[in-house]
Design a protein around this motif. Structure first.
Motif, PDB file in Angstrom:
ATOM      1  N   ALA A   1      33.486  52.671  27.136  1.00 43.52           N
ATOM      2  CA  ALA A   1      34.126  52.328  28.411  1.00 43.52           C
ATOM      3  C   ALA A   1      35.460  51.648  28.147  1.00 43.52           C
ATOM      4  O   ALA A   1      35.655  51.021  27.098  1.00 43.52           O
ATOM      5  CB  ALA A   1      33.219  51.427  29.236  1.00 43.52           C
ATOM      6  N   THR A   2      36.358  51.784  29.101  1.00 44.12           N
ATOM      7  CA  THR A   2      37.691  51.182  28.990  1.00 44.12           C
ATOM      8  C   THR A   2      37.879  50.157  30.108  1.00 44.12           C
ATOM      9  O   THR A   2      36.986  49.951  30.952  1.00 44.12           O
ATOM     10  CB  THR A   2      38.782  52.257  29.057  1.00 44.12           C
TER      11      THR A   2
ATOM     12  N   VAL B   1      27.718  53.690  32.864  1.00 44.63           N
ATOM     13  CA  VAL B   1      29.101  53.276  33.065  1.00 44.63           C
ATOM     14  C   VAL B   1      29.443  53.532  34.528  1.00 44.63           C
ATOM     15  O   VAL B   1      29.335  54.672  35.009  1.00 44.63           O
ATOM     16  CB  VAL B   1      30.076  54.032  32.139  1.00 44.63           C
ATOM     17  N   ASP B   2      29.815  52.471  35.213  1.00 39.33           N
ATOM     18  CA  ASP B   2      30.087  52.531  36.653  1.00 39.33           C
ATOM     19  C   ASP B   2      28.917  53.160  37.417  1.00 39.33           C
ATOM     20  O   ASP B   2      29.093  53.952  38.347  1.00 39.33           O
ATOM     21  CB  ASP B   2      31.378  53.319  36.918  1.00 39.33           C
TER      22      ASP B   2
ATOM     23  N   THR C   1      31.821  43.912  32.945  1.00 39.70           N
ATOM     24  CA  THR C   1      33.020  44.701  33.219  1.00 39.70           C
ATOM     25  C   THR C   1      33.999  44.544  32.065  1.00 39.70           C
ATOM     26  O   THR C   1      34.228  43.428  31.587  1.00 39.70           O
ATOM     27  CB  THR C   1      33.687  44.258  34.531  1.00 39.70           C
TER      28      THR C   1
ATOM     29  N   GLN D   1      36.043  49.296  33.787  1.00 41.81           N
ATOM     30  CA  GLN D   1      34.764  49.959  33.970  1.00 41.81           C
ATOM     31  C   GLN D   1      33.619  48.968  33.715  1.00 41.81           C
ATOM     32  O   GLN D   1      33.755  48.023  32.938  1.00 41.81           O
ATOM     33  CB  GLN D   1      34.633  51.158  33.031  1.00 41.81           C
ATOM     34  N   THR D   2      32.488  49.210  34.362  1.00 37.91           N
ATOM     35  CA  THR D   2      31.327  48.334  34.223  1.00 37.91           C
ATOM     36  C   THR D   2      30.229  49.024  33.414  1.00 37.91           C
ATOM     37  O   THR D   2      29.852  50.171  33.710  1.00 37.91           O
ATOM     38  CB  THR D   2      30.766  47.936  35.602  1.00 37.91           C
TER      39      THR D   2
ATOM     40  N   LYS E   1      40.240  56.298  25.108  1.00 32.85           N
ATOM     41  CA  LYS E   1      39.469  56.870  26.208  1.00 32.85           C
ATOM     42  C   LYS E   1      38.027  57.091  25.760  1.00 32.85           C
ATOM     43  O   LYS E   1      37.720  57.044  24.565  1.00 32.85           O
ATOM     44  CB  LYS E   1      40.089  58.177  26.696  1.00 32.85           C
ATOM     45  N   TYR E   2      37.152  57.325  26.726  1.00 30.88           N
ATOM     46  CA  TYR E   2      35.738  57.522  26.430  1.00 30.88           C
ATOM     47  C   TYR E   2      35.548  58.625  25.385  1.00 30.88           C
ATOM     48  O   TYR E   2      36.160  59.687  25.464  1.00 30.88           O
ATOM     49  CB  TYR E   2      34.977  57.895  27.712  1.00 30.88           C
TER      50      TYR E   2
END
Length: 204
Positions: free
Chosen positions: A102-103, A119-120, A144, A106-107, A78-79
């Motif tokens: 990012a996972t 991120v996003d 992404t 996510q962009t 995770k982040y």
């Protein structure tokens, strides 16, 4: 007929001595079994890794010894997680230590002029970084994160090879060796050559 006196000699009873030896052997057996069990658990669950290089400065420094939660149990990156990975495309799989940004799904986008990571579409608040993110290493953005992968960056953004580089790129979760969870021995400071023992503790 002469009466012969019968004398009895008190011989030591061997039973207590044998019982004591048995207890000692049993104790040693249990101790060895326990140590082996602890060692096996430690080898399966945890590893010890040593940081090499400045890419995670100031969070981590060259020579820091860390306890790593093995990928046998670390399954959901995770982040913010600090992870160790081995990627064949980079220095023949030499382990690298970075932070998950990012996972999958996510962009990630980066404004290299302002040094901001998004991120996003949301700018990250990154108090852990040593420098802003101004170094372009060849990867195209926005991008992404693929299924089963993570995007990682070093905390020392302008002195780190990470997912911005085409040599590394996104990290497949199967390439993760584990998550760094505890700093057990700080490396010597490059200037003072002293260890800051106050840094010992859990990593965030």
């Amino acid at each position: 007929m002469e009466n012969k006196e019968q004398t009895s000699i008190n011989k030591p009873n061997p039973a207590p001595e044998k019982q004591q030896q048995k207890n000692v052997l049993s104790y040693l057996h249990d101790l060895v079994f326990g140590l082996v069990a602890v060692l096996l658990v430690f080898m399966l669950v945890f590893r010890v890794v040593v940081v090499s290089g400045p890419s995670m400065k100031q969070t981590l420094k060259n020579g820091d010894a860390l306890i790593l939660l093995s990928n046998v149990f670390y399954k959901s990156p995770k982040y913010g997680d600090i992870v160790v990975a081995s990627k064949d495309s980079f220095k023949n799989g030499e382990p690298i230590i970075k932070r998950v940004i990012a996972t999958e799904g996510q962009t990630v986008d980066i404004d290299f002029d302002k040094g901001i990571v998004y991120v996003d579409g949301v700018a990250l608040d990154e108090p852990y970084t040593n420098t802003t993110t101004n170094l372009f290493e060849g990867a195209d953005f926005p991008q992404t994160v693929k299924e089963g992968c993570v995007f990682v960056l070093g905390d020392n953004r302008n002195d780190s090879m990470d997912s911005r580089s085409v040599e590394i790129g996104q990290i497949d979760c199967r390439e993760l060796l584990g998550k760094a969870v505890f700093l057990v021995l700080p490396g010597a400071d490059e200037n003072t050559h002293k260890r800051e023992f106050s840094r010992i503790g859990a990593l965030q």
